[in-house]
Design an enzyme around this catalytic site. Structure first.
Site, mmCIF file in Angstrom:
data_model
loop_
_atom_site.group_PDB
_atom_site.id
_atom_site.type_symbol
_atom_site.label_atom_id
_atom_site.label_comp_id
_atom_site.label_asym_id
_atom_site.label_seq_id
_atom_site.Cartn_x
_atom_site.Cartn_y
_atom_site.Cartn_z
ATOM 1 N N LYS A 153 38.485 87.248 9.296
ATOM 2 C CA LYS A 153 39.397 87.765 10.319
ATOM 3 C C LYS A 153 38.617 88.382 11.477
ATOM 4 O O LYS A 153 38.970 88.207 12.645
ATOM 5 C CB LYS A 153 40.327 88.822 9.716
ATOM 6 C CG LYS A 153 41.431 88.279 8.836
ATOM 7 C CD LYS A 153 42.357 89.413 8.430
ATOM 8 C CE LYS A 153 43.509 88.930 7.569
ATOM 9 N NZ LYS A 153 44.448 90.025 7.247
ATOM 10 N N ASP A 204 48.790 91.367 10.352
ATOM 11 C CA ASP A 204 49.236 91.119 8.982
ATOM 12 C C ASP A 204 49.812 89.711 8.934
ATOM 13 O O ASP A 204 50.496 89.278 9.867
ATOM 14 C CB ASP A 204 50.294 92.131 8.539
ATOM 15 C CG ASP A 204 50.570 92.025 7.043
ATOM 16 O OD1 ASP A 204 49.622 92.201 6.247
ATOM 17 O OD2 ASP A 204 51.719 91.759 6.659
ATOM 18 N N PHE A 233 39.807 81.332 3.656
ATOM 19 C CA PHE A 233 40.081 82.331 2.623
ATOM 20 C C PHE A 233 41.561 82.270 2.278
ATOM 21 O O PHE A 233 42.315 81.479 2.845
ATOM 22 C CB PHE A 233 39.696 83.731 3.115
ATOM 23 C CG PHE A 233 40.547 84.235 4.245
ATOM 24 C CD1 PHE A 233 41.565 85.148 4.009
ATOM 25 C CD2 PHE A 233 40.331 83.802 5.544
ATOM 26 C CE1 PHE A 233 42.355 85.622 5.047
ATOM 27 C CE2 PHE A 233 41.115 84.267 6.597
ATOM 28 C CZ PHE A 233 42.125 85.176 6.340
ATOM 29 N N GLY A 234 41.980 83.104 1.353
ATOM 30 C CA GLY A 234 43.395 83.157 0.994
ATOM 31 C C GLY A 234 43.928 81.816 0.519
ATOM 32 O O GLY A 234 43.374 81.196 -0.386
ATOM 33 N N ARG A 249 47.138 82.970 13.511
ATOM 34 C CA ARG A 249 46.463 84.113 14.134
ATOM 35 C C ARG A 249 46.055 83.779 15.566
ATOM 36 O O ARG A 249 46.179 84.603 16.475
ATOM 37 C CB ARG A 249 45.256 84.527 13.302
ATOM 38 C CG ARG A 249 44.596 85.823 13.791
ATOM 39 C CD ARG A 249 43.534 86.341 12.829
ATOM 40 N NE ARG A 249 44.142 86.752 11.570
ATOM 41 C CZ ARG A 249 44.088 86.029 10.448
ATOM 42 N NH1 ARG A 249 43.452 84.870 10.424
ATOM 43 N NH2 ARG A 249 44.677 86.460 9.351
#
EC number: 3.6.1.66
Length: 206
Positions: A12, A70, A154-155, A183
């Site tokens: 991020k 978020d 990721f995630g 994002r």
């Protein structure tokens, strides 16, 4: 202009930092530069609630403009899950791989792309120490693969395919993902506010 990315997550931070550097001369920090800072617990049901709480808290405590975000993954066929449980889907102490495994298990009976449709929703907040804020929302629609593919990201990245793309987010290069992700879309909407802040700072110096 000093700005803090309210995250300790390497990916991020990289994505947001790359975006900010393209906009102008920011002095960029992240929460990794403030080891004594304690972030508030995420209790909101919507990305907007969590991003706003994180942003306002960090901006006040660190006395700096802050960017906080978020993100939640929503699968309509699972009534919106993982949703607000995206970071804890398989349990509080579970890792990303555990969350992905649980998601695949929950979707075993869903075969078509329509049934496996999903979307990422991201809210990003730009907050000041005085409590002023701007917010932006980005959505990326696609579907969940029936197996993990790729090793980047990721995630849930290794399970998510954006419509019209043949690779999961974990297979895409960072450059490509940073142009099309949820994002990225939210950050692009914040660009005018960030540029305005830079211009005001330049005027005040002169």
């Amino acid at each position: 202009m000093k700005i803090v990315i309210a995250s300790c997550h390497g990916y991020k931070i990289r994505e947001t930092k790359t975006f900010l550097k393209q906009l102008g001369s920011f002095d960029i920090f992240s929460l990794t530069d403030f080891p004594n800072y304690s972030a508030p617990k995420e209790i909101g049901c919507l990305p907007e609630e969590n991003a706003l709480a994180k942003g306002l808290h960090a901006a006040k405590e660190l006395n700096s403009w802050v960017i906080a975000d978020d993100t939640m993954l929503m699968v309509p066929a699972l009534n919106g899950l993982p949703g607000k449980l995206s970071a804890t889907f398989a349990g509080e102490d579970a890792c990303d791989k555990d969350h992905r495994k649980k998601l695949l298990q929950e979707m075993q009976s869903l075969e078509s792309i329509v049934d496996r449709s999903a979307y990422f929703e991201c809210c990003i907040v730009l907050a000041s120490p005085e409590g002023k804020f701007f917010k932006a929302r980005g959505i990326c629609e696609g579907y969940i693969s029936n197996q993990e593919k790729g090793s980047s990201g990721f995630g849930y990245d290794s399970l998510f395919l954006k419509y019209d793309y043949k690779q999961t987010f974990a297979e895409l290069s960072e450059d490509v993902k940073n142009q099309v992700s949820h994002r990225a879309k939210a950050l692009q909407k914040l660009a005018p506010y960030l540029q305005n802040l830079l211009e005001k700072q330049l005027v005040s110096r002169n």
